[in-house]
Design an enzyme around this catalytic site. Structure first.
Site, PDB file in Angstrom:
ATOM      1  N   LEU A 206      -8.074  45.358  13.261  1.00 13.65           N
ATOM      2  CA  LEU A 206      -8.533  44.677  12.040  1.00 13.65           C
ATOM      3  C   LEU A 206      -9.909  44.088  12.321  1.00 13.65           C
ATOM      4  O   LEU A 206     -10.106  43.465  13.370  1.00 13.65           O
ATOM      5  CB  LEU A 206      -7.562  43.543  11.662  1.00 13.65           C
ATOM      6  CG  LEU A 206      -8.055  42.578  10.574  1.00 13.65           C
ATOM      7  CD1 LEU A 206      -8.003  43.230   9.190  1.00 13.65           C
ATOM      8  CD2 LEU A 206      -7.218  41.299  10.543  1.00 13.65           C
TER       9      LEU A 206
ATOM     10  N   ASP B  92      -9.919  29.254  -2.362  1.00 14.67           N
ATOM     11  CA  ASP B  92     -10.164  28.069  -3.182  1.00 14.67           C
ATOM     12  C   ASP B  92      -8.870  27.295  -3.414  1.00 14.67           C
ATOM     13  O   ASP B  92      -7.798  27.895  -3.534  1.00 14.67           O
ATOM     14  CB  ASP B  92     -10.766  28.521  -4.526  1.00 14.67           C
ATOM     15  CG  ASP B  92     -11.553  27.408  -5.178  1.00 14.67           C
ATOM     16  OD1 ASP B  92     -11.684  26.337  -4.570  1.00 14.67           O
ATOM     17  OD2 ASP B  92     -12.029  27.622  -6.304  1.00 14.67           O
TER      18      ASP B  92
ATOM     19  N   HIS C  86      -7.861  21.523   3.903  1.00 13.39           N
ATOM     20  CA  HIS C  86      -8.600  22.502   4.709  1.00 13.39           C
ATOM     21  C   HIS C  86      -7.814  22.870   5.977  1.00 13.39           C
ATOM     22  O   HIS C  86      -7.801  24.029   6.397  1.00 13.39           O
ATOM     23  CB  HIS C  86      -9.983  21.957   5.087  1.00 13.39           C
ATOM     24  CG  HIS C  86     -10.885  21.747   3.901  1.00 13.39           C
ATOM     25  ND1 HIS C  86     -10.998  22.675   2.877  1.00 13.39           N
ATOM     26  CD2 HIS C  86     -11.723  20.724   3.564  1.00 13.39           C
ATOM     27  CE1 HIS C  86     -11.855  22.220   1.973  1.00 13.39           C
ATOM     28  NE2 HIS C  86     -12.303  21.047   2.363  1.00 13.39           N
TER      29      HIS C  86
HETATM   30  C1  FPP Z   1     -12.606  25.801  -1.117  1.00 16.06           C
HETATM   31  O1  FPP Z   1     -11.582  24.949  -1.601  1.00 16.06           O
HETATM   32  C2  FPP Z   1     -12.486  25.899   0.341  1.00 16.06           C
HETATM   33  C3  FPP Z   1     -13.524  25.729   1.215  1.00 16.06           C
HETATM   34  C4  FPP Z   1     -14.898  25.436   0.805  1.00 16.06           C
HETATM   35  C5  FPP Z   1     -13.287  25.787   2.669  1.00 16.06           C
HETATM   36  C6  FPP Z   1     -12.460  26.924   3.144  1.00 16.06           C
HETATM   37  C7  FPP Z   1     -11.963  26.581   4.485  1.00 16.06           C
HETATM   38  C8  FPP Z   1     -10.724  26.826   4.948  1.00 16.06           C
HETATM   39  C9  FPP Z   1      -9.737  27.643   4.241  1.00 16.06           C
HETATM   40  C10 FPP Z   1     -10.273  26.246   6.238  1.00 16.06           C
HETATM   41  C11 FPP Z   1     -11.051  26.605   7.420  1.00 16.06           C
HETATM   42  C12 FPP Z   1     -11.133  28.061   7.675  1.00 16.06           C
HETATM   43  C13 FPP Z   1     -11.254  28.593   8.884  1.00 16.06           C
HETATM   44  C14 FPP Z   1     -11.507  30.038   8.991  1.00 16.06           C
HETATM   45  C15 FPP Z   1     -11.130  27.785  10.106  1.00 16.06           C
HETATM   46  P1  FPP Z   1     -11.989  23.578  -2.290  1.00 16.06           P
HETATM   47  O2  FPP Z   1     -12.130  22.531  -1.225  1.00 16.06           O
HETATM   48  O3  FPP Z   1     -13.197  23.768  -3.140  1.00 16.06           O
HETATM   49  O4  FPP Z   1     -10.729  23.278  -3.174  1.00 16.06           O
HETATM   50  P2  FPP Z   1     -10.731  22.559  -4.595  1.00 16.06           P
HETATM   51  O5  FPP Z   1     -11.423  23.484  -5.557  1.00 16.06           O
HETATM   52  O6  FPP Z   1      -9.283  22.412  -4.895  1.00 16.06           O
HETATM   53  O7  FPP Z   1     -11.422  21.236  -4.440  1.00 16.06           O
END
Ligand code: FPP
Length: 234
Positions: free
Chosen positions: A113, A2, A19
């Site tokens: 892993l 997050d 992201h």
């Molecule tokens: C939550 O942060 C994150 C996500 C919903 C996406 C997670 C994706 C990645 C880490 C990148 C892609 C991963 C791979 C494996 C290719 P948020 O967007 O809700 O953050 P915020 O709470 O600050 O808005």
């Protein structure tokens, strides 16, 4: 994982920049887990609820998964990593499903892993699906549903052949499970950090592992019992 959006917002960048940076951290953390001889890592990349995000962000995230599978599958394989995608794949684009199948079969024999990537995953979806499958098997075997056990359901979960997680790390300051591995987290140690996922580095991981090492895991027993067992096995 997050905090990608806030990381980008603080830099006056579009959310997708967070992201993208988050995907780089995934690569780094996978390597650190390999180096630390951690055998199982499960990352929550996209929940069943994340479809509610703006369509453009969803599309960009799906493209990041595509890119990751295309670029990283071979590298993961060379590094001894088994990749598995958990979640309801039937709602993913056909080409993404093919990339997933190819990456999973390429890396299926690796054991250094196991990297589980949760995409369109929800803990409640997993439990409901496992319950239906377990009930169907039970009836097929001519058993009464009264005989259905926790083990029967656990055997049908997405991660049935992985141990339950020892440690859950949630970045970004929120302190909730958000429909992650609802069943499997029953005895997991939780670690919450304000650090945003794109800032999560080796030091942040070390702090989480250090905190975990200080926990006493009792699994329902008393502290004295745990200590007696530890002395007996020394
Ligand atoms: C939550 O942060 C994150 C996500 C919903 C996406 C997670 C994706 C990645 C880490 C990148 C892609 C991963 C791979 C494996 C290719 P948020 O967007 O809700 O953050 P915020 O709470 O600050 O808005």
């Amino acid at each position: 994982m997050d905090g990608n959006g806030r990381w980008a917002y603080r830099r006056h960048l579009p959310r997708v920049a967070g992201h993208r940076r988050g995907a780089e951290i995934v690569r780094e953390m996978v390597q650190r887990c390999v180096d630390a001889q951690i055998a199982h890592l499960t990352l929550f990349a996209f929940s069943t609820e994340n479809w509610r995000r703006p369509p453009l962000e969803v599309r960009l995230l799906m493209n990041l998964f595509r890119l990751m599978l295309r670029r990283e599958a071979k590298k993961l394989h060379d590094n001894g990593v088994r990749l598995r995608i958990i979640g309801d794949q039937s709602h993913l684009a056909a080409d993404l499903q093919t990339l997933i199948r190819d990456a999973e079969s390429l890396t299926a024999g690796n054991r250094r892993l196991t990297l589980n990537l949760a995409v369109n995953y929800g803990g409640r979806w997993d439990i409901a699906r496992a319950s239906k499958r377990a009930a169907a098997k039970c009836l097929q075997a001519g058993r009464s549903l009264d005989a259905l056990s926790e083990e029967d359901i656990a055997a049908e979960l997405c991660l049935a052949d992985s141990p339950e997680p020892d440690l859950l790390i949630r970045t970004g300051g929120e302190e909730r499970i958000s429909n992650f591995l609802v069943w499997q987290l029953a005895y997991t140690e939780f670690y919450f950090t304000e650090t945003l996922w794109p800032d999560f580095d080796g030091n942040a991981l070390d702090l989480a592992l250090k905190s975990f090492a200080q926990r006493q895991r009792r699994f329902g027993r008393t502290g004295d019992q745990v200590q007696e067992d530890a002395c007996a096995s020394d």
